[in-house]
Design an enzyme around this catalytic site. Structure first.
Site, PDB file in Angstrom:
ATOM      1  CB  SER A 260      -0.918   0.049   1.236  1.00 14.12           C
ATOM      2  OG  SER A 260      -1.688  -1.108   1.339  1.00 14.12           O
ATOM      3  CG  ASP A 337      12.727 -11.029  10.298  1.00 11.33           C
ATOM      4  OD1 ASP A 337      11.983 -11.879   9.777  1.00 11.33           O
ATOM      5  OD2 ASP A 337      13.858 -11.285  10.724  1.00 11.33           O
ATOM      6  CG  ASP A 340      13.362 -15.484  12.496  1.00 11.36           C
ATOM      7  OD1 ASP A 340      14.121 -15.005  11.642  1.00 11.36           O
ATOM      8  OD2 ASP A 340      12.909 -14.826  13.455  1.00 11.36           O
TER       9      ASP A 340
END
Length: 793
Positions: A260, A337, A340
């Site tokens: 966006s 992040d 993992d």
């Protein structure tokens, strides 16, 4: 002879009668699935009379005694207008599409079941605060009564020969899990690809293909990171040119990332003293649209009047983005992040895995997948203390996945509190406790302040946890907890009085350390928005809309210059006289992604062909390791090394298919022209011809003859992905909003498809043309045309 004529006539009449009866029945079934727009309905669970008003575009205003009653009414209209869409969202994350579509969806369901999202949704429901659970129960009551009060099931179920299944509270959580799947990596593809690049090509190449920064960086704190140097050794390229192995569609697709744009200016720069927010949420475009427009009016627990207008997500009871008179807020995907990949160290027979406390057995779960018209399929999925086992890596090592979406705080309904927030600081407080896929929240308030923060859970990580897969067996790598609200990164009313985000890196330093890098977009959009904001000192809503519709190709300016001055040289033109036309098309042109532009399409496709030729060595090595590994997941960061290579032209990176760098560029240009002129003259090969809308209903491909009634028109579209006006044939602004809190009557709103999911609705498709043309259309609902009164029985 007369006898045969009578038999033929009789048979014809019978067939006509059968056809007419069947058509009448089909027509009546489809018509009976239309929502109730006017009149009265008795609904269980309301504390008082609730009114649903709709304007001529179907935009709903709900007037209720309290928030729970508003949730009942919102659930009611969601079900009546969009139940099939809601059903697909819950089934998508639950891995239950096969029961609706049969074996075609089985591969997806098997893969997604590894996450056990339905089990996790049930646990989340058990742990919701009582007030949120009550809101969710109210919404669910509204959904199921809305569905039951339809005279017939939504027409999609008629085509699929299925019956709709009632809504459950956990299905709302599954709807939000579907947004996690859309907005984040559910299988660790990016980390796995980067890990393979590092192990296959070495540290230098890994840093080169995964640069920390570029010239396009446009962080709001002005932080910058440098590109990496070109390695001394290239990658081995044993294949032929990538152009020969890919179809035109594959070569020129250049997929956009779900994301966006949003930006805001403070009251010091606005004409009315209130801050102004603009927000375009970019998603795959489909019929019906992702969002449902609504305005809610109710009394808070403190008996204060609340009016909030914006977009809701069918399947959930909240206003996702909008304005309440005091604040306006919107989102872009953060690309921090949030997951993992864990390399498991297993025993000899893979029955146990190593943890800091020694070897442990896997936890197994049986999953039974219902398949339409076939026997159910049972599979077993394995779990670890960190998360589910999702696959094996290219070396055959089992891998587990640690993901925010697997934890209890992944989903809650705290976003609803934004509906009553009074200022930017209160919005920040809500953001830091909200359970949703982490987003860049940009907020503007009536007092003139603007702010940015992350909305959603932020994990606290330790050790070598980041871009690459790693073992967690020793305990050095881990997630310890989630960030507390006091430590959330945030920026409030900077000196520039301007804020912007566009899926690229937003901040640097300590704030970036907290967020991490989950695969940021290139900063081309962000930098163009930033520059547009800097070019003016006063703003109104139209000024911010103009930024949203900016389709100047600033990103490709240097590629245009490269083509003109380093490829189309006098020597090249002497050898390829037919390319004089290309030079004439590009010379002295301001490059824009307009529908009539041949120049834009030429430069864009030339870049993609050069990219395919140069990175074929990387692609072939990754593809050999499996479908999980692909440069598609790092495609946007490749612009930086790509430009370094064509600028410096090191011999070690020249593909074997090219005799020189200039020959490589000639190959790319020849392929570009060949593909654009396959069945037409070059002057007719416009960008709009390539970029034609394909905004379709999920069933229109399966049942082609109904597409003409369900799909939006195949309109040529301006815009592309590396500019503010993001649009391609199936991807773009799922909403476009410009609003100043307190001045909502001046606000602007666009949506690519209409409120209704039913093709016979009186407002089906309304609003689409405004979205295509960028025509100003109001943020607030218009004059009431339909009124439905809901009363408790």
């Amino acid at each position: 002879m007369k006898k045969y004529k009578k038999i033929l006539l009789g048979s014809t009449l019978v067939l006509f009668f059968v056809f007419a009866t069947g058509f009448t029945w089909l027509y009546s079934q489809i018509e009976s699935a239309l929502p109730t727009l006017d009149g009265k309905a008795d609904i269980f669970g309301l504390s008082g009379t609730t009114v649903i008003e709709r304007d001529e575009n179907g935009i709903a205003t709900i007037k209720a005694e309290n928030r729970n009653d508003a949730a009942v009414a919102l659930g009611f209209i969601h079900a009546q207008e969009r139940f099939f869409q809601m059903d697909l969202l819950r089934r998508n994350s639950a891995g239950e599409l096969s029961s609706l579509f049969g074996p075609a969806a089985l591969k997806h369901d098997k893969k997604i079941r590894r996450h056990r999202f339905r089990d996790r949704a049930r646990e989340i429901i058990k742990n919701l605060p009582s007030q949120q659970l009550a809101l969710l129960k109210a919404y669910t009551r509204g959904v199921n009564q809305g569905l039951e009060l339809l005279k017939g099931a939504p027409f999609e179920y008629l085509l699929l020969r299925q019956a709709p299944v009632l809504w459950q509270e956990e299905d709302t959580v599954l709807t939000i899990f579907s947004m996690y799947i859309d907005l984040q990596f559910e299988y660790g593809e990016r980390e796995l690809t980067l890990g393979l690049i590092k192990s296959s090509f070495g540290e230098e190449m890994y840093q080169f293909l995964n640069p920390k920064g570029s010239r396009w960086d446009a962080a709001i704190d002005n932080s910058r990171y440098h590109e990496s140097p070109i390695p001394a050794h290239g990658w081995t390229n044993n294949g032929t040119a990538a152009l020969s192995g890919k179809t035109q569609a594959q070569t020129y697709q250049d997929q956009a990332l779900p994301g966006s744009n949003n930006w805001a200016v403070s009251g010091k720069l606005s004409e009315n003293g209130s801050a102004i927010l603009a927000n375009d949420m970019h998603l795959n475009l489909r019929v019906p649209n992702t969002w449902y427009r609504a305005s809610l009016e109710y009394k808070s627990h403190e008996h204060e009047a609340v009016k909030v207008t914006g977009v809701s997500l069918p399947g959930t009871p909240s206003i996702i983005a909008g304005s309440n008179g005091d604040i306006a807020w919107g989102f872009t995907n953060s690309y921090g992040d949030w997951s993992d990949v864990i390399l498991l160290e297993t025993n000899e027979d893979n029955s146990q895995y190593l943890t800091p406390d020694g070897y442990r057995p896997f936890t197994s779960y049986k999953q039974v997948i219902a398949v339409k018209d076939q026997k159910s399929v049972a599979i077993e999925v394995k779990d670890t203390i960190w998360g589910p086992v999702i696959d094996e890596d290219y070396q055959g090592k089992m891998i587990a996945y640690r993901w925010v979406a697997h934890d209890l705080n992944a989903v809650n309904l705290n976003i609803t509190e934004l509906e009553q927030a009074k200022d930017t600081d209160q919005a920040f407080a809500v953001a830091a406790i909200s359970g949703m896929p982490a987003q860049n929240l940009v907020v503007a308030d009536k007092a003139g302040d603007i702010g940015w923060t992350i909305m959603g859970p932020i994990p606290v990580k330790h050790g070598a946890v980041g871009d690459l897969p790693a073992s967690w067996a020793s305990g050095e790598n881990s997630w310890s907890s989630y960030l507390t609200p006091a430590l959330y990164p945030k920026v409030k009313t900077p000196k520039s009085n301007r804020l912007w985000t566009a899926n690229s890196r937003v901040v640097g330093g300590e704030m970036l350390d907290k967020i991490g890098n989950g695969g940021y977009a290139l900063g081309a959009r962000a930098s163009q928005i930033r520059d547009n904001l800097r070019n003016k000192s006063r703003f109104n809503e139209q000024d911010l809309l103009n930024i949203a519709l900016d389709h100047r190709a600033k990103f490709l300016d240097r590629w245009q210059d490269f083509l003109l001055n380093r490829v189309l040289t006098p020597e090249t033109l002497a050898e390829h006289n037919e390319w004089q036309e290309i030079k004439a098309l590009l010379d002295n042109k301001v490059l824009k992604a307009t529908t009539d532009s041949v120049a834009y399409r030429l430069v864009r496709n030339f870049r993609l062909n050069v990219k395919s030729l140069l990175f074929e060595g990387v692609d072939s090595r990754l593809e050999a390791a499996g479908k999980t590994y692909t440069t598609q997941v790092i495609r946007h960061q490749l612009e930086t090394p790509l430009w370094q290579l064509i600028s410096e032209q090191p011999k070690q990176f020249l593909p074997p298919s090219a005799t020189s760098w200039h020959n490589l560029f000639e190959q790319a240009l020849a392929a570009t022209v060949r593909d654009m002129t396959a069945d037409q003259d070059l002057e007719d090969a416009t960008w709009g011809q390539h970029n034609t809308a394909q905004i379709r209903h999920p069933l229109s491909r399966a049942v082609p003859f109904i597409g003409r009634w369900l799909d939006m028109p195949a309109t040529e579209l301006a815009g592309d992905k590396y500019m503010p006006h993001v649009q391609n044939n199936t991807f773009g602004a799922s909403e476009r909003m410009v609003v100043a809190p307190g001045f909502e009557h001046q606000g602007i709103f666009h949506m690519p498809t209409s409120q209704s999911g039913h093709p016979w609705s009186p407002y089906y498709g309304k609003g689409h043309e405004d979205w295509v043309q960028g025509k100003v259309s109001p943020f607030l609902p218009g004059e009431t045309k339909y009124t439905l009164i809901l009363s408790n029985y």
